[in-house]
Design a protein around this motif. Sequence first.
Motif, PDB file in Angstrom:
ATOM      1  N   MET A   1      29.340 -16.484  -2.822  1.00  0.00           N
ATOM      2  CA  MET A   1      29.363 -16.792  -4.248  1.00  0.00           C
ATOM      3  C   MET A   1      30.637 -17.545  -4.602  1.00  0.00           C
ATOM      4  O   MET A   1      31.715 -17.212  -4.126  1.00  0.00           O
ATOM      5  N   ILE A   2      30.465 -18.560  -5.448  1.00  0.00           N
ATOM      6  CA  ILE A   2      31.600 -19.370  -5.885  1.00  0.00           C
ATOM      7  C   ILE A   2      31.976 -19.042  -7.319  1.00  0.00           C
ATOM      8  O   ILE A   2      33.117 -18.692  -7.619  1.00  0.00           O
ATOM      9  N   ALA A  44      23.455 -16.451  -3.500  1.00  0.00           N
ATOM     10  CA  ALA A  44      23.683 -17.242  -4.704  1.00  0.00           C
ATOM     11  C   ALA A  44      25.039 -17.930  -4.650  1.00  0.00           C
ATOM     12  O   ALA A  44      26.014 -17.365  -4.162  1.00  0.00           O
ATOM     13  N   ASP A  45      25.078 -19.165  -5.144  1.00  0.00           N
ATOM     14  CA  ASP A  45      26.347 -19.866  -5.329  1.00  0.00           C
ATOM     15  C   ASP A  45      26.994 -19.429  -6.637  1.00  0.00           C
ATOM     16  O   ASP A  45      28.210 -19.496  -6.789  1.00  0.00           O
ATOM     17  N   ALA A  46      26.160 -19.018  -7.583  1.00  0.00           N
ATOM     18  CA  ALA A  46      26.654 -18.565  -8.885  1.00  0.00           C
ATOM     19  C   ALA A  46      25.859 -17.347  -9.320  1.00  0.00           C
ATOM     20  O   ALA A  46      24.635 -17.311  -9.175  1.00  0.00           O
ATOM     21  N   ALA A  69      33.581  -8.749 -14.942  1.00  0.00           N
ATOM     22  CA  ALA A  69      34.519  -9.574 -14.181  1.00  0.00           C
ATOM     23  C   ALA A  69      34.931  -8.885 -12.890  1.00  0.00           C
ATOM     24  O   ALA A  69      35.026  -9.522 -11.825  1.00  0.00           O
ATOM     25  N   THR A  70      35.181  -7.593 -12.961  1.00  0.00           N
ATOM     26  CA  THR A  70      35.568  -6.831 -11.770  1.00  0.00           C
ATOM     27  C   THR A  70      34.471  -6.881 -10.713  1.00  0.00           C
ATOM     28  O   THR A  70      34.737  -7.110  -9.522  1.00  0.00           O
ATOM     29  N   GLY A  76      33.293 -11.628  -4.561  1.00  0.00           N
ATOM     30  CA  GLY A  76      33.865 -12.828  -3.964  1.00  0.00           C
ATOM     31  C   GLY A  76      33.965 -14.049  -4.844  1.00  0.00           C
ATOM     32  O   GLY A  76      34.263 -15.145  -4.354  1.00  0.00           O
ATOM     33  N   ALA A  77      33.702 -13.922  -6.146  1.00  0.00           N
ATOM     34  CA  ALA A  77      33.763 -15.087  -7.028  1.00  0.00           C
ATOM     35  C   ALA A  77      35.132 -15.751  -6.970  1.00  0.00           C
ATOM     36  O   ALA A  77      36.162 -15.093  -7.065  1.00  0.00           O
ATOM     37  N   LYS A  78      35.142 -17.073  -6.810  1.00  0.00           N
ATOM     38  CA  LYS A  78      36.386 -17.832  -6.714  1.00  0.00           C
ATOM     39  C   LYS A  78      36.896 -18.265  -8.089  1.00  0.00           C
ATOM     40  O   LYS A  78      38.084 -18.551  -8.250  1.00  0.00           O
TER      41      LYS A  78
END
Length: 421
Positions: A1-2, A44-46, A69-70, A76-78
């Motif tokens: 995930m990005i 998923a990328d998002a 958000a946590t 792994g969200a960038k």
Amino acid sequence: MILGAIADDLTGATDLSLILSRSGMRVVQVIGVPNSLDAIADKADAVVVALKSRTNPAEEAVAMSVAAATALQEAGAKQLFFKYCSTFDSTDEGNIGPVAEALMDHLGTDVSIACPSFPENGRTVYKGHLFVFDQLVSDSPMKDHPLTPMRDPDLVSVLGRQTKIPVRLIAHDIVRGTTEGLAAAISAAPGISIVDAISDDDLRKIGHAAADLALITGGSAVAMGLAEVYREKGWLEPSSGSDTLDLPEGKGVILAGSCSQMTRKQIEKARLTGVPMMQLDPLRIANGETKTEDIVAFVESNAATGRLPPLVYSSADPSVVAAAQQALGRQRAGEIVENLMSAVAAALVARGFNRIISAGGETSGAVVAALGASTLAIGPEIDPGVPWVMTLDADRPMLLALKSGNFGSEDFFLKAWSMLS
């Protein structure tokens, strides 16, 4: 995930999911604060988390948003994105400012941007002022929104009243310059920058200039350049998104709870087709004259007639809404309708209905909650910002069109339903 995104209502989350999917990202939409994203993070990328936090007390909105958000960070969200409506509708108490401030504190950053512009839907920001087509938002029908009336178009002023963080303007002449110059302006001083944007090109440039921010806030359209940024960084493969869905056969219904001017126009356009229609009155619901079983019986008896499925709506002119709010209280008037729509949706699904068009963020949130769905796949676009979506984890697949009250063309209901035939 990005990218990990947090949206303050369901239709807004779907709107953002569509834009990311259109840009070639694999997107999964999650309903409510997730306990864990482990099962989908690699698929998923998002991931877009849809909350129901736009009109909650600010402290509740903050708590939900930080929890989301946590979960996104742990998966792994960038980069994080806080999505709110392109009309920036809020109150002086929040919730846009308090949530943005809390997310910045959570991430340990003192710089972010705010850009609700969505030119394709007529929302632009110029000199820090928000326009809806050729009107200031304070002159548009948004000034009469029953929960979040927008009567100040100066976004620096609006956001400044909601947060202790400095709020400043990055004007269009800077946006029109180089990407490097815009990036430097964003990072020049601590605070949240309201960024002018009057075109899609502006929004793509903003996306590139904000490439290194821990948090971006805005309407969904400011995300349109992010996929390109991620490819340049080597994070994202060439276009991998898809908007195709296997469309299940079944019966449908239209549930409209929004009182926006556009939803009222869409209802009138549908009326011309001879669609069976039933209008709900909060006062009649409150005194027990209108019950779930009455509405279900109406829908079932009219399920196979007309060019559209039956339409159940509570949408009304601002004066009618104001009268109901005065009699019942602002919050209770809305909750009465939402709860009934939720019960109707659940009862219809139990009777085999699996295609629902829902108009209004609060209504859509109530409907999806009743269906017990927690993840959605993004399908084909109906109108800018509104796709068909399909539930991934309900007992059986359901197709949903979850429309923000202000979105869609006047023939939206006809357009959406014709895509399934």
